[in-house]
Design an enzyme around this catalytic site. Structure first.
Site, PDB file in Angstrom:
ATOM      1  N   TYR A 106     -36.685  29.475 -19.604  1.00  0.00           N
ATOM      2  CA  TYR A 106     -35.767  28.400 -20.021  1.00  0.00           C
ATOM      3  C   TYR A 106     -35.145  27.793 -18.784  1.00  0.00           C
ATOM      4  O   TYR A 106     -34.084  28.214 -18.337  1.00  0.00           O
ATOM      5  CB  TYR A 106     -34.705  28.975 -20.957  1.00  0.00           C
ATOM      6  CG  TYR A 106     -33.730  27.949 -21.511  1.00  0.00           C
ATOM      7  CD1 TYR A 106     -34.170  26.757 -22.073  1.00  0.00           C
ATOM      8  CD2 TYR A 106     -32.365  28.184 -21.478  1.00  0.00           C
ATOM      9  CE1 TYR A 106     -33.270  25.830 -22.595  1.00  0.00           C
ATOM     10  CE2 TYR A 106     -31.452  27.267 -21.995  1.00  0.00           C
ATOM     11  CZ  TYR A 106     -31.921  26.090 -22.553  1.00  0.00           C
ATOM     12  OH  TYR A 106     -31.023  25.179 -23.064  1.00  0.00           O
ATOM     13  N   TYR A 144     -38.559  20.251 -26.856  1.00  0.00           N
ATOM     14  CA  TYR A 144     -37.485  21.172 -26.450  1.00  0.00           C
ATOM     15  C   TYR A 144     -37.235  22.246 -27.504  1.00  0.00           C
ATOM     16  O   TYR A 144     -36.799  21.952 -28.619  1.00  0.00           O
ATOM     17  CB  TYR A 144     -36.215  20.356 -26.227  1.00  0.00           C
ATOM     18  CG  TYR A 144     -35.169  21.012 -25.369  1.00  0.00           C
ATOM     19  CD1 TYR A 144     -35.171  20.819 -23.987  1.00  0.00           C
ATOM     20  CD2 TYR A 144     -34.148  21.774 -25.922  1.00  0.00           C
ATOM     21  CE1 TYR A 144     -34.188  21.378 -23.188  1.00  0.00           C
ATOM     22  CE2 TYR A 144     -33.167  22.342 -25.131  1.00  0.00           C
ATOM     23  CZ  TYR A 144     -33.189  22.149 -23.762  1.00  0.00           C
ATOM     24  OH  TYR A 144     -32.212  22.698 -22.981  1.00  0.00           O
TER      25      TYR A 144
END
Ligand SMILES: [Zn+2]
Lengths: 135, 389
Positions: B345, B295
């Site tokens: 994202y 991430y």
């Protein structure tokens, strides 16, 4: 332009009441002799709900810092220095470092508490320990 | 009673385009990406009997069910901690499958986080007791009002302790933008950057995070279908095995940081214990996989995760990256799709689907000989693989 007011809850009201009286209080479990921050309704060690505010010396060290520049933070005319402060009593809190040029900030520098007004309350901030605690 | 399955498998993935303005509702993006994932698997929408998602979005079990026509849900889970919980959804889907509670579980995320609101901007209102976390309550009056500002104080201490610089952090962006440059689905397709571009980008939070250290804000939807190995036998795709999945919350952990707890906030035990448990579950440690999908909300987070998950020692990430390990031909290529920084994202889900494509062998930047992939995000981790050995 002033900082946002802090949010009061049943469990944190003592902290802001103290700040308005220009005291830095942290929640203590007297039975365990342990400080807890952020405050909570029960001591996670002994499960007592008899937790009481303890007034701190207001002295500590700058653990870490950062300066939000863009987009600008609400409530500040100049980018604030967001600071993690390790109090001498052994508790860490989020606050501001005030009156120090970013170029001369050093990690672990000694700091001392002061208090700044918000529209309806006050919040603790920190200055270099040798500067006398004004914003 | 049916035999309980030994493993959960991933049978389908779907995604909309990633853009800065989708032009439709978040609920529609959710419906579209879930339909695409069901079609990819070859499963009828009526057969979905479990849904797992996570906080900070605006589509839910009721809205997706209403649009897609799920017949009946037996398992509904919504994890706290926002995108940090993206990979932990697999632990919940796995629990639903292994317990026999559900046979077809949908995981999704659909957001207009660029066109409808600006996800990374400072918040003006203080959420009280939001999502079980009180840290915003203690940060906002001090100007720490955005994800970058919360990350910034952790990163500054890391820089101080290990001599890392903002330019070192920039090496992550350069790598991910290089990967995105050859991925046609990436927003930054054919737009690589240099470290000079990174250093010329403006400060978001000094002295750690410039604009090019931040993930994008994107519009789009991504969905994943998890089912049983038995059910997957008759489906369109070769299943990808979920070999291990972990959700993790240490004492006093809060979103992004351990401000109040860890003596040393640069050491995040949340990652090392996740890696250890994944090794126990799957026999595979993160650095033993062929692809690292980690991430990337801000570049310093890649440093702490590489170290915490065991790719390198604490304080060594800058040298590990300089040695080329994260390149497409390196020992642990990082997010070959370009990650959140390069591709888009979608709050962790587009990293998970890229990991699944890498195992399937169908990625735009396909890494050679992939048997297993590590998925890591905040409060969870997973190992996915071609098979069971
Ligand atoms: Zn106690």
């Amino acid at each position: 332009m002033k900082r946002m007011d802090p949010v009061r809850t049943v469990d944190n009201a003592f902290f802001w009441d103290a700040a308005e009286a220009e005291r830095l209080d942290i929640q203590a479990c007297e039975a365990c002799d342990v400080l807890w921050h952020p405050p909570r309704p029960m001591c996670p060690k002994c499960h007592s709900t008899e937790l009481t505010p303890r007034t701190m010396s207001g002295k500590g060290k700058l653990y870490s810092w950062s300066m939000p520049i863009h987009p600008p933070a609400w409530g500040f005319e100049e980018p604030p220095i967001v600071a993690l402060i390790d109090l001498d009593e052994g508790v860490r809190l989020v606050s501001n470092l005030v009156g120090v040029d970013p170029e001369s900030i050093t990690n672990d520098m000694p700091v001392t508490v002061g208090f700044a007004e918000t529209p309806k309350s006050k919040v603790p901030f920190f200055t270099a320990a040798d500067s006398g605690g004004s914003e | 009673m049916k035999n309980r399955p030994s493993h959960a498998v991933i049978a389908g993935i779907g995604q909309t385009e990633f853009s800065k303005e989708s032009g439709r509702s978040e609920q529609q993006l959710a419906a579209e990406c879930i339909k695409m994932a069901l079609d990819d698997a070859g499963i009828a929408a009526a057969d979905v009997d479990g849904v797992v998602t996570f906080t900070l979005d605006n589509s839910d079990d009721v809205s997706t069910m209403r649009s897609l026509g799920f017949d009946q849900l037996n398992y509904i889970s919504r994890l706290p901690h926002g995108g940090g919980a993206s990979v932990a959804t697999l632990a919940h889907a796995q629990a639903a499958i292994l317990s026999g509670t559900s046979e077809v579980v949908v995981i999704w995320r659909a957001m207009n986080e660029r066109s409808q609101y600006r996800f990374g901007q400072p918040q003006q209102q203080i959420p009280v007791n939001a999502s079980g976390s009180t840290f915003a309550e203690w940060c906002m009056p001090f100007g720490a009002q955005s994800p970058a500002s919360w990350e910034g104080v952790v990163a500054q201490r890391y820089m101080h302790q290990y001599g890392a610089t903002n330019e070192d952090f920039g090496s992550v962006s350069v790598t991910l933008r290089k990967h995105a440059a050859t991925n046609p689905n990436a927003w930054f397709y054919e737009k690589p950057i240099t470290i000079e571009d990174h250093q010329a980008s403006r400060w978001v939070v000094a002295p750690a995070i410039r604009l090019l250290d931040c993930c994008q804000e994107s519009d789009g939807g991504v969905a994943i279908i998890v089912t049983t190995p038995e059910r997957a036998k008759d489906l369109k795709q070769t299943p990808v095995y979920l070999r291990g999945a972990v959700q993790r919350l240490p004492f006093e952990h809060e979103i992004i940081s351990d401000y109040y707890y860890a003596d040393d906030i640069t050491r995040q035990d949340i990652y090392s214990t996740t890696a250890k448990d994944l090794k126990e579950q799957s026999g595979i440690a993160p650095q033993e996989t062929q692809v690292a999908m980690i991430y990337d909300n801000f570049t310093p987070q890649i440093f702490s995760q590489l170290e915490g998950y065991g790719y390198c020692g604490v304080g060594e990430a800058k040298d590990y990256i300089k040695d080329g390990h994260l390149e497409l031909d390196g020992s642990s290529p990082l997010s070959p799709n370009g990650g959140h920084i390069g591709e888009g994202y979608i709050h962790g889900l587009n990293l998970m689907t890229e990991g699944i494509r890498q195992v399937r062998g169908s990625a735009a930047n396909q890494v050679k000989n992939v048997d297993s992939v590590f998925l890591g995000a905040g409060v969870g981790g997973a190992i996915i693989a071609k098979g069971l050995d």
